[in-house]
Motif scaffolding. Structure first.
Motif, short mmCIF file in Angstrom:
data_model
loop_
_atom_site.label_atom_id
_atom_site.label_comp_id
_atom_site.label_asym_id
_atom_site.label_seq_id
_atom_site.Cartn_x
_atom_site.Cartn_y
_atom_site.Cartn_z
N UNK B 128 0.84 -1.20 0.00
CA UNK B 128 0.00 0.00 0.00
C UNK B 128 0.88 1.25 0.00
N UNK B 129 0.63 2.16 -0.95
CA UNK B 129 1.43 3.40 -1.02
C UNK B 129 0.79 4.43 -0.10
N UNK B 130 1.03 4.24 1.18
CA UNK B 130 0.42 5.11 2.17
C UNK B 130 1.36 5.19 3.36
N UNK B 131 1.32 6.29 4.05
CA UNK B 131 2.17 6.46 5.21
C UNK B 131 2.14 7.90 5.66
N UNK B 132 2.74 8.15 6.80
CA UNK B 132 2.89 9.51 7.30
C UNK B 132 4.31 9.58 7.84
N UNK B 133 4.69 10.72 8.39
CA UNK B 133 6.02 10.83 8.97
C UNK B 133 6.08 10.24 10.37
N UNK B 134 4.97 9.72 10.87
CA UNK B 134 4.93 9.18 12.22
C UNK B 134 4.98 7.66 12.20
N UNK B 136 4.70 3.74 14.76
CA UNK B 136 4.21 3.10 15.98
C UNK B 136 2.70 2.92 15.98
N UNK B 137 2.20 2.09 16.90
CA UNK B 137 0.76 1.73 16.90
C UNK B 137 -0.17 2.90 17.18
N UNK B 138 0.32 3.93 17.85
CA UNK B 138 -0.53 5.09 18.10
C UNK B 138 -0.70 5.95 16.86
N UNK B 139 0.22 5.82 15.90
CA UNK B 139 0.20 6.68 14.71
C UNK B 139 -0.81 6.21 13.66
N UNK B 140 -1.26 4.95 13.76
CA UNK B 140 -2.15 4.41 12.75
C UNK B 140 -3.56 4.97 12.83
N UNK B 141 -4.26 4.91 11.71
CA UNK B 141 -5.67 5.32 11.69
C UNK B 141 -6.38 4.60 10.55
N UNK B 142 -7.68 4.41 10.72
CA UNK B 142 -8.46 3.55 9.81
C UNK B 142 -8.54 4.10 8.40
N UNK B 143 -8.40 5.41 8.23
CA UNK B 143 -8.60 6.04 6.92
C UNK B 143 -7.31 6.14 6.10
N UNK B 144 -6.20 5.60 6.64
CA UNK B 144 -4.89 5.80 6.00
C UNK B 144 -4.86 5.39 4.53
N UNK B 145 -5.65 4.35 4.17
CA UNK B 145 -5.53 3.80 2.82
C UNK B 145 -6.57 4.35 1.85
N UNK B 146 -7.46 5.18 2.35
CA UNK B 146 -8.53 5.70 1.49
C UNK B 146 -7.97 6.59 0.41
N UNK B 147 -8.31 6.27 -0.82
CA UNK B 147 -7.87 7.07 -1.96
C UNK B 147 -6.40 6.86 -2.32
N UNK B 148 -5.74 5.90 -1.70
CA UNK B 148 -4.34 5.62 -2.00
C UNK B 148 -4.25 4.39 -2.89
#
Lengths: 297, 297
Positions: B128-134, B136-148
């Motif tokens: 999946x071409x998705x990510x942020x600069x953060x 760890x398990x607290x950094x994840x969120x359910x919408x990360x892959x939407x539109x990616x």
């Protein structure tokens, strides 16, 4: 208009009405910086558009008429044409006039403009660290300089009152002003701005040279990192050409340092030096965090 | 929960609960992708935190117990440890289980994991071409892959139903799925993601090596371009170390191309070749506009 201080200048002439010049026009009016704002640009189209936008009190395509009687003339054209403009206007500047600029390279401005400044005219080069990826008189806005730095680099012995008025001009438009030596300015900007732009333009070309199928995919999958590099690659071509040519020594030195570091990383990747790579990535993270701490990110 | 389709899997086991793994846990639950979500991580701290967050139905630090009875096992650990994990879990995977991953390098995953996959287990690598600069398990969120995008790279002859279920999993989490050859994936990602990150880490180091006074100023004046490069330099060091080491050939080739282009630009600057520089800047602007046109910017 919350600003109740008297104007700093009676007549402020802006030469070059692109993103920066047109933003100064708007911000100067909004903050009551000059009793009269005169705008001049080498392009007839730009002059006509500035008149339509109504962001100057007077549009004067003729350079000499534009600067006559001004107590401040600000050069906002690309740094590559400042020598020519200065040669044309110098004999027509009023006694006591302050000549300033907004160029991104400062040794070149001191070299190109300094020698033609007449006795009795004060030369105060400056550089507001502000901009967007857009250009032209429509792209400007009055708030562009708020919360941004403006670096002022007066040559030794410059009239203190003239420097104070240029400082006041930028502060009233919302900028934080710092004084700096021109050579030091050019080195700092080489690494913070000119090298990142050179890299951004270059990687776009590298991607553009790939075989057609991959190139189309580079665009589609740009969100994975490439995109962040293209944002600053959309800037004005003539402006950046002139910056690169006029900060040659510092920029080539910073590019050489960067290239050595990139080659060291390539060697570590080739030989599987995991500790080296991890250390470099950690340094990147550390720098990013420093930026966040000092609220520059 | 607007999703009324039946779950795609009965038991989805996630190994590695960083940004991506923990986002999959959240998105899988929100979209009813699995009847049960099992989470396993090599770090006790991460396991404890995942339990606290309640984003998995069961946290199972023991890898073997974690994968037993799962009909889908997704490896979300850095690509450098996937070979070791695969060797441990392979004998314990259920018949018909789908083994997949989210790694940023795909030739290496096919090379490291492929050989240990038992008969009757389907191996469907994905990215999946998705990510942020953060991280760890607290950094994840359910919408990360939407539109990616999610790129799926099944080896030749992979069970079509298994591929379809992995495609369905990513689509249900909001991603656009494309199939790709692993070697092609690695070249495309080398230029869109791995090279930009390598450059970002490197320029941070170059700036960090400057004399102390300049360095402090690099941070203060970062807004002039440098800042955009540091955003992607804050990513996870171990993940990126592993990516660089596991996409060595493609990354070194892209870096070599980029370095040649940067040297050509340096030569143009040294010799004052204005037309060359302007042309390169125009190409950068053109690429940026292409991104805006296809809505990737």
């Amino acid at each position: 208009m919350p600003e109740t201080s008297p104007p700093i200048f009676q007549r402020l002439t802006l030469i070059g009405l692109g993103l920066i010049g047109s933003s100064v026009a708007r911000a100067a009016r909004e903050n009551g910086i000059a009793a009269e704002i005169v705008a001049s640009d080498a392009s007839e189209t730009v002059c006509a558009r500035v008149a339509e936008l109504g962001i100057a009190d007077r549009v004067e395509p003729d350079l000499i008429r534009a600067v006559e009687g001004a107590d401040c003339v600000m050069l906002c054209a690309p740094v590559g044409v400042l020598a020519d403009i200065a040669a044309v206007i110098a004999p027509h500047l009023a006694q006591g006039c302050i000549l300033t600029d907004v160029g991104s390279t400062k040794l070149s401005v001191v070299r190109d403009v300094g020698p033609v400044v007449p006795e009795g005219v004060h030369f105060v080069p400056a550089h507001p660290l502000a901009g967007t990826e857009f250009s032209g008189p429509d792209a400007g806005f009055a708030e562009l300089f708020q919360g941004r730095y403006c670096l002022v680099v007066p040559p030794a012995g410059t009239n203190a009152d003239a420097v104070a008025r240029i400082v006041a001009l930028w502060q009233r438009m919302g900028a934080t002003v710092e004084e700096m030596e021109p050579a030091h300015h050019d080195r700092v900007l080489a690494v913070t701005s000119h090298l990142p732009h050179l890299i951004a333009f270059t990687i776009c070309g590298t991607a553009d040279d790939l075989a057609d199928e991959t190139k189309e995919e580079v665009l589609r999958f740009a969100a994975s990192g490439f995109r962040d590099f293209t944002r600053i690659a959309a800037s004005d071509p003539v402006m950046w050409r002139d910056i690169f040519l006029n900060n040659r020594e510092a920029l080539l030195e910073m590019l050489a340092r960067f290239t050595e570091d990139a080659q060291a990383m390539a060697k570590a990747i080739r030989w599987g030096d995991a500790a080296y790579i991890e250390d470099k990535v950690l340094r990147g993270r550390k720098i990013r965090r420093s930026l966040i701490e000092i609220k520059q990110a």
